[in-house]
Design a protein around this motif. Structure first.
Motif, PDB file in Angstrom:
ATOM      1  N   HIS A  20       0.833  -1.200   0.000  1.00 31.94           N
ATOM      2  CA  HIS A  20       0.000   0.000   0.000  1.00 31.94           C
ATOM      3  C   HIS A  20       0.869   1.252   0.000  1.00 31.94           C
ATOM      4  O   HIS A  20       1.110   1.848   1.043  1.00 31.94           O
ATOM      5  CB  HIS A  20      -0.913   0.013   1.226  1.00 31.94           C
ATOM      6  CG  HIS A  20      -1.838  -1.151   1.292  1.00 31.94           C
ATOM      7  ND1 HIS A  20      -2.721  -1.462   0.295  1.00 31.94           N
ATOM      8  CD2 HIS A  20      -1.997  -2.097   2.238  1.00 31.94           C
ATOM      9  CE1 HIS A  20      -3.413  -2.541   0.634  1.00 31.94           C
ATOM     10  NE2 HIS A  20      -2.980  -2.947   1.798  1.00 31.94           N
ATOM     11  N   TYR A  34      -6.576   1.753  -0.434  1.00 28.35           N
ATOM     12  CA  TYR A  34      -7.644   0.924   0.112  1.00 28.35           C
ATOM     13  C   TYR A  34      -8.462   1.799   1.059  1.00 28.35           C
ATOM     14  O   TYR A  34      -8.047   2.900   1.442  1.00 28.35           O
ATOM     15  CB  TYR A  34      -7.086  -0.292   0.854  1.00 28.35           C
ATOM     16  CG  TYR A  34      -6.231   0.071   2.052  1.00 28.35           C
ATOM     17  CD1 TYR A  34      -6.782   0.206   3.314  1.00 28.35           C
ATOM     18  CD2 TYR A  34      -4.868   0.305   1.910  1.00 28.35           C
ATOM     19  CE1 TYR A  34      -6.007   0.558   4.397  1.00 28.35           C
ATOM     20  CE2 TYR A  34      -4.084   0.657   2.988  1.00 28.35           C
ATOM     21  CZ  TYR A  34      -4.658   0.776   4.237  1.00 28.35           C
ATOM     22  OH  TYR A  34      -3.890   1.129   5.307  1.00 28.35           O
ATOM     23  N   TYR A  93     -12.405   7.942   1.950  1.00 30.17           N
ATOM     24  CA  TYR A  93     -11.770   6.635   2.051  1.00 30.17           C
ATOM     25  C   TYR A  93     -12.071   5.939   3.381  1.00 30.17           C
ATOM     26  O   TYR A  93     -11.504   4.885   3.669  1.00 30.17           O
ATOM     27  CB  TYR A  93     -10.257   6.762   1.866  1.00 30.17           C
ATOM     28  CG  TYR A  93      -9.875   7.317   0.514  1.00 30.17           C
ATOM     29  CD1 TYR A  93     -10.299   6.689  -0.659  1.00 30.17           C
ATOM     30  CD2 TYR A  93      -9.116   8.474   0.399  1.00 30.17           C
ATOM     31  CE1 TYR A  93      -9.972   7.200  -1.900  1.00 30.17           C
ATOM     32  CE2 TYR A  93      -8.777   8.989  -0.846  1.00 30.17           C
ATOM     33  CZ  TYR A  93      -9.210   8.348  -1.980  1.00 30.17           C
ATOM     34  OH  TYR A  93      -8.882   8.860  -3.225  1.00 30.17           O
TER      35      TYR A  93
END
Length: 306
Positions: free
Chosen positions: A63, A224, A252
């Motif tokens: 990530h 994510y 998010y």
């Protein structure tokens, strides 16, 4: 002449391709540097006093830090109806606060029981303000999500690390979140230690606070989504929420749950009401309330989720 033009075009194409390659290489290098920096940040620096362990790999690996784009939601102008609702929120704050406190007592475990979606595999919970671990223990017992706890007070951070040392799904980091990275002095008086207290003779300790936007970006939020951001940090909630709105990162976070602390209400009521009531309207752009005990506890869920 025609051959010369073709050669020039081919040369130009090669140059463009080379520039793109060099640009991407630089970006990838910077990306790796950012990821290296965040790991070093979690391991080094006596002043920061933060703890990194192998479980943080769950959040960092795969990530990279995202570039958050788009116009900041918090800067959008307010409509006439929104301005009226802010005025109403301010005008009836005392009534709402008393009503919220009275009703929350009857439903004090809503902050735990409200989140059945955390039972799904690999859900992510970020808890800001772990204290001695009452909520964290319940979250773990009921849902056991991938759980990151941010706690600024060393005593509590150490206690939490010991409590969850055998649970690889729980990570504890010893710093707080706020609008900017700084070291602040707070009065340590056990549960409820916060930046607002000013009791003569209380022991003061220095704690590290990290810019919340930079922290979430370095975790990869944006690549994510986070299933739940739960904040009970004795006063930092509005700071973090404002940061998320200003950068657009708020989208998010599928759920944002926060406790509103009465200390801010009584110490600087006008400033608190301006911030709180305005934030209510900005949050409505992307999220909706799923429960609210006004000026006490509330949860916001993305509009496109059930």
């Amino acid at each position: 002449m025609k051959t010369l033009n073709v050669a020039r075009i081919l040369t130009a194409c090669v140059i463009v391709v080379l520039i793109i390659y060099l640009f991407n290489s630089t970006q990838n290098h910077n990306l790796k540097e950012n990821r290296s920096d965040i790991r070093q940040f979690f391991t080094d620096g006596e002043q920061k006093k933060v703890v990194y362990n192998k479980h943080l790999q769950l959040f960092l690996d795969g990530h990279p830090s995202p570039a958050v784009g788009g116009k900041a939601l918090f800067n959008h102008s307010l409509s006439y109806d929104q301005i009226n609702r802010i005025s109403h929120c301010r005008q009836y704050a005392d009534v709402d606060w008393l009503k919220g406190a009275e009703n929350f007592v009857k439903d004090k475990y809503v902050c735990i029981n409200h989140h059945d979606y955390l039972k799904e595999n690999n859900t992510i919970l970020i808890e800001v303000g772990g204290n001695f671990g009452a909520d964290a223990s319940l979250f773990t017992a009921v849902y056991n999500p991938r759980h990151l706890i941010v706690e600024p007070i060393p005593y509590y951070a150490t206690l939490l690390q010991e409590k969850f040392k055998d649970n690889p799904r729980v990570t504890v980091l010893n710093f707080g979140l706020g609008q900017k990275t700084e070291t602040i002095a707070i009065e340590f008086k056990g549960e409820g230690s916060n930046i607002y207290s000013n009791d003569f003779g209380q022991k003061k300790i220095n704690v590290s606070v990290i810019n919340s936007t930079e922290f979430f970006q370095n975790l990869g939020v944006g690549i994510y989504s986070v299933d739940l951001l739960s904040m009970d940090c004795e006063g930092c909630e509005l700071d973090v929420l404002e940061n998320l709105l200003e950068t657009g990162m708020v989208k998010y976070f599928k759920n944002i749950q926060l406790e509103i602390h009465s200390m801010a209400y009584f110490i600087d009521k006008e400033n608190y009401l301006t911030r709180y009531c305005t934030l209510q309207e900005h949050m409505r752009r992307t999220h909706r309330l799923t429960y609210q005990y006004k000026h006490m506890w509330e949860n916001w869920r993305l509009l496109d989720l059930k």
